[in-house]
Design an enzyme around this catalytic site. Structure first.
Site, PDB file in Angstrom:
ATOM      1  N   GLU A  76      23.141  64.380   1.774  1.00  0.00           N
ATOM      2  CA  GLU A  76      22.067  64.999   0.995  1.00  0.00           C
ATOM      3  C   GLU A  76      22.136  66.518   0.927  1.00  0.00           C
ATOM      4  O   GLU A  76      21.177  67.197   1.327  1.00  0.00           O
ATOM      5  CB  GLU A  76      20.704  64.583   1.547  1.00  0.00           C
ATOM      6  CG  GLU A  76      20.445  63.100   1.476  1.00  0.00           C
ATOM      7  CD  GLU A  76      19.018  62.709   1.838  1.00  0.00           C
ATOM      8  OE1 GLU A  76      18.228  63.585   2.256  1.00  0.00           O
ATOM      9  OE2 GLU A  76      18.695  61.523   1.691  1.00  0.00           O
ATOM     10  N   GLU A  93      20.760  54.761   2.175  1.00  0.00           N
ATOM     11  CA  GLU A  93      19.449  54.924   2.813  1.00  0.00           C
ATOM     12  C   GLU A  93      18.392  54.411   1.860  1.00  0.00           C
ATOM     13  O   GLU A  93      18.446  54.681   0.656  1.00  0.00           O
ATOM     14  CB  GLU A  93      19.127  56.397   3.140  1.00  0.00           C
ATOM     15  CG  GLU A  93      19.821  56.931   4.356  1.00  0.00           C
ATOM     16  CD  GLU A  93      19.388  58.358   4.709  1.00  0.00           C
ATOM     17  OE1 GLU A  93      18.197  58.694   4.586  1.00  0.00           O
ATOM     18  OE2 GLU A  93      20.274  59.138   5.104  1.00  0.00           O
TER      19      GLU A  93
END
Ligand code: BG6
Length: 463
Positions: free
Chosen positions: A162, A363
């Site tokens: 991320e 995720e």
């Protein structure tokens, strides 16, 4: 429509090093920015012990094997391999992950390793972190070291977790605000570091595969006003496509370039960057998804502070571009995060049509305050419900033609959340500790553990 997943679908579970391992100074480990960062909430657990996965990895992997996962997504702590980010290898660190990998393979679980998950070595941060080019060089050497050490057994890799959320939500994740000019120079360095990782993985590992791992969620306009649609266009670009266009298409997209120009941001390129960007590409896209975001065009500057303090909160604000908006059609979890399973399907379809690469979800999950009952049970039906709704949308996306190859939710075991400590739990496996009392760190299987086990065994959602 069938409720069965494709054969060989990669069911998994995910964690990161700093949120689980603890042992923050054991066996020669150096400090990372996660060990040293400022927290604005001092009431929560830090990462010094976390859930002590470093010492419990055998027990944790045995439980995960019992649950039936095919892949385990975890990250390596850079500071265990190079305590100062570069220099001499710390053999104890290298051995530790060798043992973890072998333990996984013993149960036929494939490792999916993230090279770096928010925990840059503090020694590199002290030299300027991702703002300076030398961090790219250190990262490339670190990545090569891992590919050489583990590439005989580990074929699937993920680059940097991320980078989009790390830069946008800098205060919460890194404990400091990065000025815009510096932030986007960091963007360039992170993306170039990733390109080198693609290149070196393909060169060093036979049949090695690698992909980026951003947090991708569609941005909706608050209304059908053309100005709100423009706001969504810009935030979609700054939050999502700028990163993946760089990774998968090798370019800065036009909307993002306009955002940079209008903010007077100038990126310094090294002579090799253009060719590198345009030459090396991923094998798949890994994406993390929790929710979608809704924005409107900001109309009033007074009283508003530029900045973004949560990956999906209403206080997103960049004057002239976009401002967060509460989507009235979406429910929220107890930590104020909106829940949007339909948005997952739309995000998958949009992403797939843009890049035509296989996608794996690395995720997705629900943070909640679980309760351990006196007889050692955790009745987390709310989590089962959340996962059920999202996995159903995965099925629908596959039926609609998206090449979704796997689903690895957050998280395998309870861990210390980025901002809300251990009270916000995500795992299939409960770890008994509180914010301040580490207790015995005993492990318990939640109801969701048994539910996920059955789902994997049958390869289908219960109808
Ligand atoms: C993702 C991160 O952004 O969100 C994880 O990759 C993080 O590290 C997860 O834990 C959930 O966020 P939080 O703030 O609830 O821990």
């Amino acid at each position: 429509m069938t409720n069965t997943f494709p054969e060989n679908f990669l069911w998994g579970a995910s964690i990161s090093a700093h949120q689980t391992e603890g042992a923050y100074q054991s066996d020669g480990k150096g400090l990372s920015v996660q060990d040293t960062r400022q927290r604005d909430n001092h009431e929560i657990a830090d990462f010094t012990v976390a859930v002590d996965h470093y010492h419990h990895y055998k027990e944790d992997i045995r439980l995960l094997a019992e649950m039936g996962i095919k892949i385990f997504r975890f990250s390596i702590a850079w500071t265990r391999i190079f305590p100062n980010g570069r220099g001499e290898i710390n053999q104890a660190g290298l051995h530790h992950y060798n043992a973890v990998i072998d333990e996984l393979l013993k149960y036929d679980i494939q490792p999916f390793i993230t090279l770096n998950h928010f925990d840059l070595p503090q020694a590199l941060e002290d030299e300027g972190g991702w703002s300076v080019r030398s961090t790219v060089d250190a990262f490339v050497h670190y990545a090569e070291t891992l590919f050489e050490a583990y590439g005989d057994r580990v074929k699937n890799w993920l680059t940097i977790n991320e980078p989009n959320i790390m830069l946008l939500v800098d205060k919460k994740i890194l404990g400091k605000e990065i000025p815009l000019q510096e932030k986007y120079q960091q963007f360039h360095h992170l993306m170039i570091a990733e390109k080198y990782a693609f290149k070196r993985c393909h060169e060093l590992i036979t049949e090695g595969k690698i992909g980026p791992v951003p947090n991708i969620s569609l941005v909706y306009p608050a209304t059908s006003k053309p100005q709100d649609n423009q706001a969504a266009l810009y935030f979609n670009s700054v939050r999502n496509w700028a990163y993946l266009d760089f990774s998968c298409l090798g370019r800065y997209n036009t909307v993002f370039k306009d955002y940079l120009n209008r903010n007077n941001i100038h990126i310094t390129f090294a002579p090799e960057d253009k060719k590198l960007m345009e030459t090396h590409f991923p094998d798949y896209v890994a994406m993390n998804f929790y929710t979608t975001v809704t924005v409107e065009k900001p109309t009033e500057k007074a009283g508003m502070k530029n900045g973004i303090s949560d990956q999906q909160s209403e206080d997103i604000m960049e004057w002239g571009f976009y401002k967060g908006f509460t989507n009235p059609y979406l429910a929220k979890n107890e930590f104020n995060w909106t829940i949007d399973p339909d948005g997952l399907k739309t995000t998958l379809q949009t992403l797939y049509d843009r890049y035509h690469l296989p996608i794996i979800i690395t995720e997705n999950g629900l943070g909640a305050k679980d309760e351990l009952t006196a007889d050692g049970k955790i009745h987390d039906n709310y989590r089962i419900n959340y996962l059920n709704l999202h996995i159903d949308q995965c099925l629908q996306a596959i039926a609609a033609g998206v090449d979704l190859i796997g689903y690895s939710p957050w998280s395998a075991i309870d861990l210390v959340s980025v901002h809300e400590g251990i009270s916000k739990r995500y795992g299939f496996i409960y770890v008994d500790r509180t914010e301040h009392d580490e207790k015995e760190l005993s492990r318990y299987k939640k109801d969701s553990f048994y539910w996920y086990k059955t789902l994997i065994e049958t390869n289908q959602l219960p109808s």
